[in-house]
Design an enzyme around this catalytic site. Structure first.
Site, PDB file in Angstrom:
ATOM      1  N   GLU A 169       0.885  -1.628   0.178  1.00 46.48           N
ATOM      2  CA  GLU A 169       0.083   0.308  -0.394  1.00 46.48           C
ATOM      3  C   GLU A 169       0.901   1.173  -0.152  1.00 46.48           C
ATOM      4  O   GLU A 169       0.564   2.726  -0.596  1.00 46.48           O
ATOM      5  CB  GLU A 169      -1.467  -0.221   1.125  1.00 46.48           C
ATOM      6  CG  GLU A 169      -2.058   1.180   1.225  1.00 46.48           C
ATOM      7  CD  GLU A 169      -2.428   1.492   2.154  1.00 46.48           C
ATOM      8  OE1 GLU A 169      -3.281   1.938   2.616  1.00 46.48           O
ATOM      9  OE2 GLU A 169      -2.870  -0.144   2.931  1.00 46.48           O
ATOM     10  N   ASN A 189      -2.725  -5.021   9.544  1.00 48.18           N
ATOM     11  CA  ASN A 189      -3.330  -4.569   9.998  1.00 48.18           C
ATOM     12  C   ASN A 189      -3.578  -5.906  10.638  1.00 48.18           C
ATOM     13  O   ASN A 189      -4.192  -5.471  12.277  1.00 48.18           O
ATOM     14  CB  ASN A 189      -5.405  -3.806   9.548  1.00 48.18           C
ATOM     15  CG  ASN A 189      -5.101  -5.737   8.552  1.00 48.18           C
ATOM     16  OD1 ASN A 189      -6.132  -6.332   9.641  1.00 48.18           O
ATOM     17  ND2 ASN A 189      -5.191  -5.838   7.318  1.00 48.18           N
TER      18      ASN A 189
END
Length: 326
Positions: free
Chosen positions: A134, A233
């Site tokens: 990302e 995450n």
């Protein structure tokens, strides 16, 4: 007679598991296979979960790291949920590849924010982790040198901008809410003119899963986060559990990874799952504990999630037909 199994109270965090962006990305691969047939090429893991990737491989998805691994083809090429640098779709167009973008819309929002701030003449400070797909994708939205990466509070303390009056900050969507708050506080203290994003970049699912862990971590003797080691995450959920006082917090991909010595003698266990981990792996782990303990499960819910994202236009008729058949 064999002795009775010890009792184990499992506190199951909710929300957990798949978020809307992950669900959309997996749908895109499945719908593309349904509409165009195999093979469908996917650049990078569609989401960071080995079980998901392997299951899609069995259906005809072919995973590659770079476009040059893909032969000349009219079959779809799909970009992962993490997003890609601008150079990737440019290269796909140059080769006349048909591509579908599975970038999470919340990641795309960060890309747009970076572009807006750059066009306003600001140096963009990206809070994130070096090398994460990302981050690579977000930094690749702008020319080299336009984005400065800050990973830690110490980085924020030592960062030297080109112009302290023309700065803006954005973040990776899957960070620790608490860590990010500390980094932002340092940046704002050092550079009062720094501009924030229009809306918080850390996504709703990351925030919600961390809040659920906070509600459970102090009530249990151990915590399992179901997720992949390369899932940002998921790693943050494990760190949050430790920070909230859980002495044994481990990240596991599935039941076969359980080290039973870690859970010897416990009576309470928390379980959550990262945003790219399917519920079937949570159930697998609970079932595995049930072979050694008398398990009772209590779900601890801290938020409701109703968000969903539309698939690309090319796949919507296929999606509608699949929904009608279910």
């Amino acid at each position: 007679m064999p002795s009775a199994k010890p009792a184990l109270s499992v506190l199951l965090c909710a929300p957990r598991g798949f978020c809307a962006g992950v669900d959309r990305a997996i749908q895109i691969v499945e719908l593309a296979l349904q509409r165009y047939g195999a093979p469908v090429y996917v650049r990078h893991e569609i989401v960071h979960n080995k079980y998901v990737v392997e299951s899609l491989k069995t259906k005809g998805a072919v995973f590659v790291e770079e476009l040059d691994e893909i032969p000349e083809t009219a079959q779809p090429v799909i970009f992962s949920a993490h997003g890609v640098p601008k150079s990737v779709p440019e290269a796909a167009r140059y080769r006349s590849l048909f591509y579908l973008d599975a970038t999470c819309p919340l990641v795309s929002k960060v890309h747009k924010e970076a572009d807006v701030q750059f066009r306003r003449g600001r140096e963009v400070v990206l809070i994130g982790h070096t090398g994460h797909p990302e981050v690579v994708g977000t930094m690749g939205q702008l020319p080299p040198g336009a984005v400065s990466l800050v990973e830690t509070v110490e980085d924020a303390r030592t960062f030297t901008p080109r112009d302290a009056q023309n700065l803006a900050w954005i973040t990776q969507t899957t960070l620790s809410v608490d860590d990010t708050r500390d980094i932002v506080a340092v940046l704002q203290s050092r550079f009062p003119a720094i501009q924030p994003p229009h809306k918080d970049d850390i996504c709703y699912a990351t925030t919600n899963r961390q809040e659920a862990v906070k509600a459970v971590a102090h009530r249990v003797e151990a915590m399992i986060v179901v997720g992949a080691p390369n899932s940002s995450n998921s790693q943050r959920l494990r760190e949050v559990a430790e920070r909230e006082g859980c002495r044994r917090a481990v990240l596991l991909q599935r039941a076969g990874d359980i080290d039973w010595a870690d859970f010897e003698g416990i009576a309470t266990l928390g379980i959550t799952a990262g945003a790219s981990a399917p519920e079937v792996l949570v159930e697998e782990i609970i079932d595995s504990f049930a072979t050694r303990f008398t398990v009772s499960v209590e779900e601890v819910r801290t938020a409701e999630e109703t968000i969903s994202f539309a698939v690309p236009r090319e796949l919507r008729a296929t999606a509608a037909a699949r929904s009608a058949a279910e």
